[in-house]
Design a protein around this motif. Sequence first.
Motif, PDB file in Angstrom:
ATOM      1  N   ILE A 176      -3.196   5.035  -8.642  1.00  0.00           N
ATOM      2  CA  ILE A 176      -2.715   4.047  -9.612  1.00  0.00           C
ATOM      3  C   ILE A 176      -1.191   4.115  -9.726  1.00  0.00           C
ATOM      4  O   ILE A 176      -0.507   3.084  -9.692  1.00  0.00           O
ATOM      5  CB  ILE A 176      -3.392   4.259 -10.987  1.00  0.00           C
ATOM      6  N   SER A 177      -0.653   5.328  -9.828  1.00  0.00           N
ATOM      7  CA  SER A 177       0.796   5.499  -9.949  1.00  0.00           C
ATOM      8  C   SER A 177       1.525   4.994  -8.712  1.00  0.00           C
ATOM      9  O   SER A 177       2.561   4.338  -8.814  1.00  0.00           O
ATOM     10  CB  SER A 177       1.140   6.970 -10.178  1.00  0.00           C
ATOM     11  N   GLN A 178       0.982   5.319  -7.528  1.00  0.00           N
ATOM     12  CA  GLN A 178       1.598   4.853  -6.290  1.00  0.00           C
ATOM     13  C   GLN A 178       1.596   3.334  -6.224  1.00  0.00           C
ATOM     14  O   GLN A 178       2.589   2.729  -5.811  1.00  0.00           O
ATOM     15  CB  GLN A 178       0.866   5.421  -5.073  1.00  0.00           C
ATOM     16  N   SER A 179       0.512   2.729  -6.614  1.00  0.00           N
ATOM     17  CA  SER A 179       0.424   1.268  -6.608  1.00  0.00           C
ATOM     18  C   SER A 179       1.509   0.639  -7.471  1.00  0.00           C
ATOM     19  O   SER A 179       2.203  -0.289  -7.054  1.00  0.00           O
ATOM     20  CB  SER A 179      -0.922   0.816  -7.141  1.00  0.00           C
ATOM     21  N   ILE A 180       1.630   1.139  -8.672  1.00  0.00           N
ATOM     22  CA  ILE A 180       2.602   0.579  -9.612  1.00  0.00           C
ATOM     23  C   ILE A 180       4.028   0.793  -9.118  1.00  0.00           C
ATOM     24  O   ILE A 180       4.829  -0.144  -9.056  1.00  0.00           O
ATOM     25  CB  ILE A 180       2.397   1.185 -11.015  1.00  0.00           C
ATOM     26  N   LEU A 181       4.358   2.033  -8.757  1.00  0.00           N
ATOM     27  CA  LEU A 181       5.736   2.328  -8.369  1.00  0.00           C
ATOM     28  C   LEU A 181       6.108   1.717  -7.018  1.00  0.00           C
ATOM     29  O   LEU A 181       7.260   1.311  -6.825  1.00  0.00           O
ATOM     30  CB  LEU A 181       5.973   3.836  -8.369  1.00  0.00           C
ATOM     31  N   ASN A 182       5.164   1.641  -6.095  1.00  0.00           N
ATOM     32  CA  ASN A 182       5.461   0.980  -4.820  1.00  0.00           C
ATOM     33  C   ASN A 182       5.713  -0.508  -5.033  1.00  0.00           C
ATOM     34  O   ASN A 182       6.551  -1.107  -4.358  1.00  0.00           O
ATOM     35  CB  ASN A 182       4.341   1.192  -3.812  1.00  0.00           C
ATOM     36  N   LYS A 183       5.000  -1.111  -5.959  1.00  0.00           N
ATOM     37  CA  LYS A 183       5.208  -2.524  -6.273  1.00  0.00           C
ATOM     38  C   LYS A 183       6.609  -2.751  -6.848  1.00  0.00           C
ATOM     39  O   LYS A 183       7.245  -3.758  -6.573  1.00  0.00           O
ATOM     40  CB  LYS A 183       4.137  -2.980  -7.273  1.00  0.00           C
ATOM     41  N   ILE A 184       7.087  -1.789  -7.628  1.00  0.00           N
ATOM     42  CA  ILE A 184       8.400  -1.911  -8.268  1.00  0.00           C
ATOM     43  C   ILE A 184       9.542  -1.634  -7.282  1.00  0.00           C
ATOM     44  O   ILE A 184      10.509  -2.380  -7.206  1.00  0.00           O
ATOM     45  CB  ILE A 184       8.507  -0.962  -9.479  1.00  0.00           C
ATOM     46  N   PHE A 185       9.423  -0.533  -6.511  1.00  0.00           N
ATOM     47  CA  PHE A 185      10.567  -0.040  -5.743  1.00  0.00           C
ATOM     48  C   PHE A 185      10.579  -0.412  -4.259  1.00  0.00           C
ATOM     49  O   PHE A 185      11.616  -0.315  -3.611  1.00  0.00           O
ATOM     50  CB  PHE A 185      10.662   1.471  -5.849  1.00  0.00           C
ATOM     51  N   VAL A 186       9.446  -0.804  -3.684  1.00  0.00           N
ATOM     52  CA  VAL A 186       9.395  -1.066  -2.247  1.00  0.00           C
ATOM     53  C   VAL A 186       9.395  -2.570  -2.024  1.00  0.00           C
ATOM     54  O   VAL A 186       8.562  -3.288  -2.573  1.00  0.00           O
ATOM     55  CB  VAL A 186       8.139  -0.413  -1.617  1.00  0.00           C
ATOM     56  N   SER A 187      10.306  -3.017  -1.182  1.00  0.00           N
ATOM     57  CA  SER A 187      10.364  -4.448  -0.885  1.00  0.00           C
ATOM     58  C   SER A 187       9.335  -4.804   0.181  1.00  0.00           C
ATOM     59  O   SER A 187       8.963  -3.984   1.014  1.00  0.00           O
ATOM     60  CB  SER A 187      11.758  -4.831  -0.396  1.00  0.00           C
ATOM     61  N   ASP A 188       8.866  -6.035   0.160  1.00  0.00           N
ATOM     62  CA  ASP A 188       7.841  -6.489   1.090  1.00  0.00           C
ATOM     63  C   ASP A 188       8.436  -7.122   2.347  1.00  0.00           C
ATOM     64  O   ASP A 188       7.730  -7.716   3.141  1.00  0.00           O
ATOM     65  CB  ASP A 188       6.917  -7.505   0.412  1.00  0.00           C
ATOM     66  N   LYS A 189       9.714  -7.038   2.521  1.00  0.00           N
ATOM     67  CA  LYS A 189      10.381  -7.691   3.668  1.00  0.00           C
ATOM     68  C   LYS A 189      10.104  -6.992   4.958  1.00  0.00           C
ATOM     69  O   LYS A 189       9.937  -5.887   5.141  1.00  0.00           O
ATOM     70  CB  LYS A 189      11.877  -7.755   3.427  1.00  0.00           C
TER      71      LYS A 189
END
Length: 114
Positions: free
Chosen positions: A101-114
């Motif tokens: 759950i934490s990885q999902s949330i933080l990856n959504k915030i900090f990792v770009s989808d480009k």
Amino acid sequence: MNFLIKLLISAIIVFALSHFLPGVHVTDLKAALLVAIVLGLLNTFLKPVLVFLTIPATLITLGLFLLIINAVIILICDYFIPEFQVDGFLTALFFSVLLSISQSILNKIFVSDK
């Protein structure tokens, strides 16, 4: 670059969870980084095999058996890294759910989808 950011996020989450979750012990941030690397490798190479071998159980439980597979991967990581210790299966299960759950949330915030 995204891979390094995800790895760092995972290491920080592992380190933080070890301080707040009883039954999970990580000695230092270096060990948490090692745990993140090993979990990444196990999830890349071992998890697909386990998912394939347990398709019937996964279908019968409507996908909930995947939580068991995640907990087993945490316990395997515990076996390989002496600086990382999980006290039991239920702790590994709870840790894996919180980590995901934490990885999902933080990856959504900090990792770009480009």
